[in-house]
Design an enzyme around this catalytic site. Sequence first.
Site, PDB file in Angstrom:
ATOM      1  N   GLU A 108      28.875   6.925   4.109  1.00 41.96           N
ATOM      2  CA  GLU A 108      27.844   7.325   2.916  1.00 41.96           C
ATOM      3  C   GLU A 108      27.998   8.984   3.005  1.00 41.96           C
ATOM      4  OE1 GLU A 108      23.986   6.010   3.693  1.00 41.96           O
ATOM      5  OE2 GLU A 108      23.403   6.687   1.340  1.00 41.96           O
ATOM      6  N   ASN A 159      13.143  10.606   9.827  1.00 46.20           N
ATOM      7  CA  ASN A 159      12.672  10.980   8.457  1.00 46.20           C
ATOM      8  C   ASN A 159      11.200  10.583   8.612  1.00 46.20           C
ATOM      9  OD1 ASN A 159      12.416  12.075   5.824  1.00 46.20           O
ATOM     10  ND2 ASN A 159      13.690  10.474   4.821  1.00 46.20           N
ATOM     11  N   GLU A 203      23.820  -3.874   0.196  1.00 46.44           N
ATOM     12  CA  GLU A 203      23.208  -3.113   1.374  1.00 46.44           C
ATOM     13  C   GLU A 203      21.773  -3.748   1.446  1.00 46.44           C
ATOM     14  OE1 GLU A 203      23.456   1.125   1.350  1.00 46.44           O
ATOM     15  OE2 GLU A 203      21.995   1.117   2.551  1.00 46.44           O
ATOM     16  N   ARG A 250      27.862   4.318  -5.217  1.00 43.82           N
ATOM     17  CA  ARG A 250      26.857   3.461  -5.192  1.00 43.82           C
ATOM     18  C   ARG A 250      26.136   3.658  -6.534  1.00 43.82           C
ATOM     19  NH1 ARG A 250      21.405   3.959  -1.071  1.00 43.82           N
ATOM     20  NH2 ARG A 250      20.555   5.046  -2.873  1.00 43.82           N
ATOM     21  N   HIS A 253      17.493  -2.169  -0.505  1.00 46.12           N
ATOM     22  CA  HIS A 253      16.335  -1.604   0.129  1.00 46.12           C
ATOM     23  C   HIS A 253      15.356  -2.496   0.607  1.00 46.12           C
ATOM     24  CE1 HIS A 253      14.635   2.437   1.462  1.00 46.12           C
ATOM     25  NE2 HIS A 253      15.882   2.734   1.422  1.00 46.12           N
ATOM     26  N   TRP A 276       9.107  -1.012   1.363  1.00 43.15           N
ATOM     27  CA  TRP A 276       9.799   0.286   0.631  1.00 43.15           C
ATOM     28  C   TRP A 276      11.412   0.245   0.726  1.00 43.15           C
ATOM     29  CZ3 TRP A 276      12.295   4.662   1.746  1.00 43.15           C
ATOM     30  CH2 TRP A 276      12.837   5.471   0.676  1.00 43.15           C
ATOM     31  N   GLU A 305      21.156   0.576   8.680  1.00 47.58           N
ATOM     32  CA  GLU A 305      20.549   2.014   8.722  1.00 47.58           C
ATOM     33  C   GLU A 305      19.481   1.983   9.598  1.00 47.58           C
ATOM     34  OE1 GLU A 305      20.322   2.885   4.492  1.00 47.58           O
ATOM     35  OE2 GLU A 305      18.047   2.784   4.822  1.00 47.58           O
ATOM     36  N   ARG A 336      25.897  -0.595   9.439  1.00 46.31           N
ATOM     37  CA  ARG A 336      25.498   0.622   8.891  1.00 46.31           C
ATOM     38  C   ARG A 336      24.581   1.625  10.015  1.00 46.31           C
ATOM     39  NH1 ARG A 336      25.403   2.964   4.477  1.00 46.31           N
ATOM     40  NH2 ARG A 336      23.086   3.464   4.384  1.00 46.31           N
ATOM     41  N   HIS A 346      26.377   8.822  -4.434  1.00 49.97           N
ATOM     42  CA  HIS A 346      25.393   8.004  -5.124  1.00 49.97           C
ATOM     43  C   HIS A 346      25.211   8.474  -6.612  1.00 49.97           C
ATOM     44  CE1 HIS A 346      22.438   7.173  -1.314  1.00 49.97           C
ATOM     45  NE2 HIS A 346      23.902   7.314  -1.220  1.00 49.97           N
ATOM     46  N   TYR A 379      13.103   2.986  -5.543  1.00 48.78           N
ATOM     47  CA  TYR A 379      13.937   3.533  -4.645  1.00 48.78           C
ATOM     48  C   TYR A 379      15.396   3.618  -5.332  1.00 48.78           C
ATOM     49  CZ  TYR A 379      17.251   3.824  -1.125  1.00 48.78           C
ATOM     50  OH  TYR A 379      18.625   4.349  -0.581  1.00 48.78           O
ATOM     51  N   HIS A 385      25.385   5.070   7.973  1.00 45.66           N
ATOM     52  CA  HIS A 385      24.221   5.739   7.027  1.00 45.66           C
ATOM     53  C   HIS A 385      24.580   7.223   6.979  1.00 45.66           C
ATOM     54  CE1 HIS A 385      19.685   6.371   6.932  1.00 45.66           C
ATOM     55  NE2 HIS A 385      20.124   6.365   5.676  1.00 45.66           N
ATOM     56  N   ASP A 442      22.278  -0.753  -3.204  1.00 48.09           N
ATOM     57  CA  ASP A 442      21.345  -0.856  -1.926  1.00 48.09           C
ATOM     58  C   ASP A 442      20.110  -1.480  -2.354  1.00 48.09           C
ATOM     59  OD1 ASP A 442      19.746  -0.516   0.163  1.00 48.09           O
ATOM     60  OD2 ASP A 442      19.889   1.750   0.350  1.00 48.09           O
ATOM     61  N   ASP A 463      18.650  12.754   5.043  1.00 49.49           N
ATOM     62  CA  ASP A 463      18.025  13.213   6.083  1.00 49.49           C
ATOM     63  C   ASP A 463      18.468  12.982   7.463  1.00 49.49           C
ATOM     64  OD1 ASP A 463      17.582  10.491   4.942  1.00 49.49           O
ATOM     65  OD2 ASP A 463      16.755   9.809   6.779  1.00 49.49           O
TER      66      ASP A 463
HETATM   67  C1  GCO Z   1      20.526   4.780   2.347  1.00 51.75           C
HETATM   68  C2  GCO Z   1      19.133   4.976   2.671  1.00 51.75           C
HETATM   69  C3  GCO Z   1      18.477   6.045   2.453  1.00 51.75           C
HETATM   70  C4  GCO Z   1      17.080   5.936   3.331  1.00 51.75           C
HETATM   71  C5  GCO Z   1      16.768   7.051   3.852  1.00 51.75           C
HETATM   72  C6  GCO Z   1      15.395   7.046   4.601  1.00 51.75           C
HETATM   73  O1  GCO Z   1      21.122   4.001   1.986  1.00 51.75           O
HETATM   74  O2  GCO Z   1      20.858   5.995   2.093  1.00 51.75           O
HETATM   75  O3  GCO Z   1      18.585   3.796   2.306  1.00 51.75           O
HETATM   76  O4  GCO Z   1      18.104   6.354   1.053  1.00 51.75           O
HETATM   77  O5  GCO Z   1      16.018   5.303   2.349  1.00 51.75           O
HETATM   78  O6  GCO Z   1      17.612   7.679   4.601  1.00 51.75           O
HETATM   79  O7  GCO Z   1      15.194   8.082   5.273  1.00 51.75           O
HETATM   80 MG    MG Z   2      20.143   2.397   2.259  1.00 54.05          MG
END
Ligand code: GCO
Ligand code: MG
Length: 429
Positions: free
Chosen positions: A366, A64, A263, A174, A239, A429, A289, A310, A149, A186, A339, A237, A343
């Site tokens: 996921e 991505n 996560e 989630r 993140h 991020w 991930e 993941r 999600h 996020y 994951h 998550d 994407d």
């Molecule tokens: C998740 C991930 C995604 C990522 C994304 C980046 O847990 O699914 O954190 O949301 O941010 O796949 O390309």
């Molecule tokens: Mg994630």
Amino acid sequence: MDSPKTSNANSHDNAPGDGVSANGQGGLVIRSAKVIITCPGRNFVTLKIETNQGVYGIGDATLNGRELAVASYLTDHVIPCLIGRDAHRIEDIWQYLYKGAYWRRGPVTMSAIAAVDMALWDIKAKVAGLPLYQLLGGASREAVMVYGHANGTSIEDTVNVALDYKAQGYKAIRLQCGVPGLASTYGVSKDKMFYEPADADLPTENLWNTEAYMRVVPKLFAAAREALGDEVHLLHDVHHRLTPIEAGRLGRDLEPYRPFWMEDAVVAENQDNFRLIRQHTTTPLAVGEIFNTIWDCKELIQNQLIDYIRATVVHAGGITHLRRIAAFADIYNVRTGCHGATDLSPVCMAAALHFDRSIPNFGIQEYMRHTEATDEVFPHGYRFESGFLYSSETPGLGVDIDEEKAAKYPYKRAYLPVNRLQDGTMFNW
Ligand code: GCO
Ligand code: MG
């Protein structure tokens, strides 16, 4: 060998012992390979490998926001080395691409290797006339539990969406909600069904406030547990946004609501970060991930600092390498939680489901639905039912790419957002 070109072109004519992959059983030789880039709502990079016998295989190579780097790595550096090789020799080709590049690891390299690996497994399973999981040892389970999600700008919104998911049969959900005082964050999308963070042709800038975030998440979990009852698994998550000690605090605050996992609580370059979190909370931890090889998680697994790994097929070197990670994780009680954001193309999802079905230490998968256009470009046989995904029973991965449809959606540059603290400092991020 005079030159790489000579060795590629003639490798199938050489006998074993010449140091080149020899033509194997049934003379299944890689004749050509190409990269297909398409954007049916978001960018996907797909590798298609064709053999002299007409059987072909496909692999996902999507990274991505950096899609063209992997496309070039494949087209300019990998494909020339594949032509003429025995398509059955998956492990040898994996080792050839990994060790042979000299420059090991990294997301671009490992996504490219993953695409080759997936395509070769697809070919092998098609030739065998079996769905891929049968070649991976057969089914350890009938279907794969997935999590969806639920997100919303407020706690109330998020809980309502989670109730919808529960009504659709999801066993695991989630939860992500907006943070009071922040314009966006996020995990919270404009469109509730299709969360897509790579949303602009230059990176969008978000602002972040850790304290406000840490106040809202326990409230979200309290409300969700109350509304959804005890049975549903709840996930979250972070993140990569907390320090280890903050993550310890959040994990502890969430314990009364029994989360399935927390996560990416912290950044993971320093694997010791997780030791500190573990000292403060029994909330299960998931990470990986963005991992590309077993070396990114070796310490985490070996020291039992995490509960779920993941890493997934496309970003961690394909089925071949992910199986190695899972086998290693199994002896340390670590389960998988691949994951599966949008994407990762349906090709990766199909591969992940065969992997998930076969391994003993599967945890959860996921699952975010792709857009209709994506499903049309990538026709596939896996299906969702009552909280589980069922892998396809057709030979191979059970997914294809419709090249005519793919051509209708040209590449469109898109970046993931960046994140700053409210004083302007660049953040994770
Ligand atoms: C998740 C991930 C995604 C990522 C994304 C980046 O847990 O699914 O954190 O949301 O941010 O796949 O390309
Ligand atoms: Mg994630």
